[in-house]
Design an enzyme around this catalytic site. Structure first.
Site, PDB file in Angstrom:
ATOM      1  N   ALA A   1       2.700 -51.966 -24.193  1.00  0.00           N
ATOM      2  CA  ALA A   1       1.643 -52.925 -24.260  1.00  0.00           C
ATOM      3  C   ALA A   1       1.058 -53.309 -23.017  1.00  0.00           C
ATOM      4  CB  ALA A   1       2.533 -54.206 -24.897  1.00  0.00           C
TER       5      ALA A   1
ATOM      6  N   GLY B   1       5.358 -50.308 -27.303  1.00  0.00           N
ATOM      7  CA  GLY B   1       4.492 -50.391 -28.402  1.00  0.00           C
ATOM      8  C   GLY B   1       4.092 -48.767 -28.646  1.00  0.00           C
TER       9      GLY B   1
ATOM     10  N   GLU C   1       6.731 -47.456 -30.943  1.00  0.00           N
ATOM     11  CA  GLU C   1       6.479 -48.044 -32.256  1.00  0.00           C
ATOM     12  C   GLU C   1       5.545 -47.546 -33.115  1.00  0.00           C
ATOM     13  OE1 GLU C   1       8.093 -52.832 -31.775  1.00  0.00           O
ATOM     14  OE2 GLU C   1       6.413 -51.970 -30.103  1.00  0.00           O
TER      15      GLU C   1
ATOM     16  N   GLU D   1      11.769 -52.968 -23.766  1.00  0.00           N
ATOM     17  CA  GLU D   1      11.226 -54.465 -24.063  1.00  0.00           C
ATOM     18  C   GLU D   1      12.281 -55.355 -23.480  1.00  0.00           C
ATOM     19  OE1 GLU D   1       8.779 -52.487 -27.281  1.00  0.00           O
ATOM     20  OE2 GLU D   1      10.817 -52.282 -26.550  1.00  0.00           O
TER      21      GLU D   1
END
Length: 255
Positions: A61, A106, A109, A129
């Site tokens: 992110a 991310g 993911e 994270e």
């Protein structure tokens, strides 16, 4: 645009293009959802490659943007974040992630939303994270555990550690390793081969498998049974069976 869709030979390439690290800011997330939905609609897209370029898949992110958000803002944004990734996971066509460089947070993911993952032999993946005092928020706690099992997922998520490509392969986080220069070529070839297959049957197979993983086996079997019978109404089923009887297996040319 930070994400683009290019189509060739029945393969749609969803290409992240936000240098230097393809950080997944809000605009990129929204664009990703838009293009995933476009790939779903388009008849000329029969398989999909998700690719970040030669140097990096996506390093996570946009932390600077995220740092400015408070609790109220993230309550609103978190749903849109998940929906953008789920749009990729729900593309009813074969999807392969072509992973170069880093696929972290991310980025990891996003790779988890694909059906198959081809990675460079020098790639690095992880869910860091926890090092920010957070947990994965774009599906990582759910898709990673389903892919590699809960214990391995907890190791990666609890520690936030990066894994090199060989360990990622051992864990089942990726499916194939190739030299970095060959990642996109190999991913496109995988997608192009499936793009020649029976589109409705491929859609049925993906939906049956994914539904079965998300629910109990009886529901999964019901989905399988419904699709299996329904495919007998398709032209591709007629072509496939006729070709098998007349020419042997694996020679059908589907519409």
């Amino acid at each position: 645009m930070t994400v683009n869709l290019e189509v060739a030979e029945g393969v749609g390439t969803i290409r992240l293009d936000r240098p230097p690290m393809n950080a997944l800011d809000v605009a990129t997330q929204d664009r990703l959802k838009e293009l995933a939905e476009e790939a779903t609609r388009r008849d000329d897209v029969r398989a999909v490659v998700v690719y970040g370029g030669e140097k990096v898949f996506a390093a996570g992110a946009d932390i600077k943007e995220m740092q400015r958000m408070d609790h109220a803002a993230m309550v609103v944004r978190s749903r849109a974040l998940q929906e953008s990734f789920t749009a990729v996971a729900r593309i009813p066509k074969p999807v392969v992630a072509a992973i170069t460089g880093y696929a972290l947070g991310g980025g990891c993911e996003l790779a988890l939303c694909a059906d198959f993952r081809i990675a460079a032999d020098n790639a690095k993946l992880g869910q860091p994270e926890i090092l920010l005092g957070l947990i994965p928020g774009a599906g990582g706690t759910q898709r990673l555990a389903r892919l590699v099992g809960p214990s391995k997922a907890k190791d990666l998520i609890f520690t936030g550690r990066m894994v090199k490509a060989d360990e990622a392969l051992q864990l089942g986080l990726v499916d194939r390793l190739v030299p970095a220069a060959d990642v996109y070529t190999e991913a496109h070839a995988w997608a192009a081969k499936l793009a020649q297959g029976p589109a409705i049957a491929l859609r049925a197979a993906k939906e049956a498998i994914d539904t079965g993983l998300e629910t109990d086996i009886e529901t999964g079997l019901a989905v399988e049974r419904t699709w299996f019978a329904g495919l007998f109404a398709t032209e591709d089923r007629e072509i496939g069976m006729r070709s098998f009887v007349e020419d042997g297996p694996g020679k059908a040319k589907f519409q």
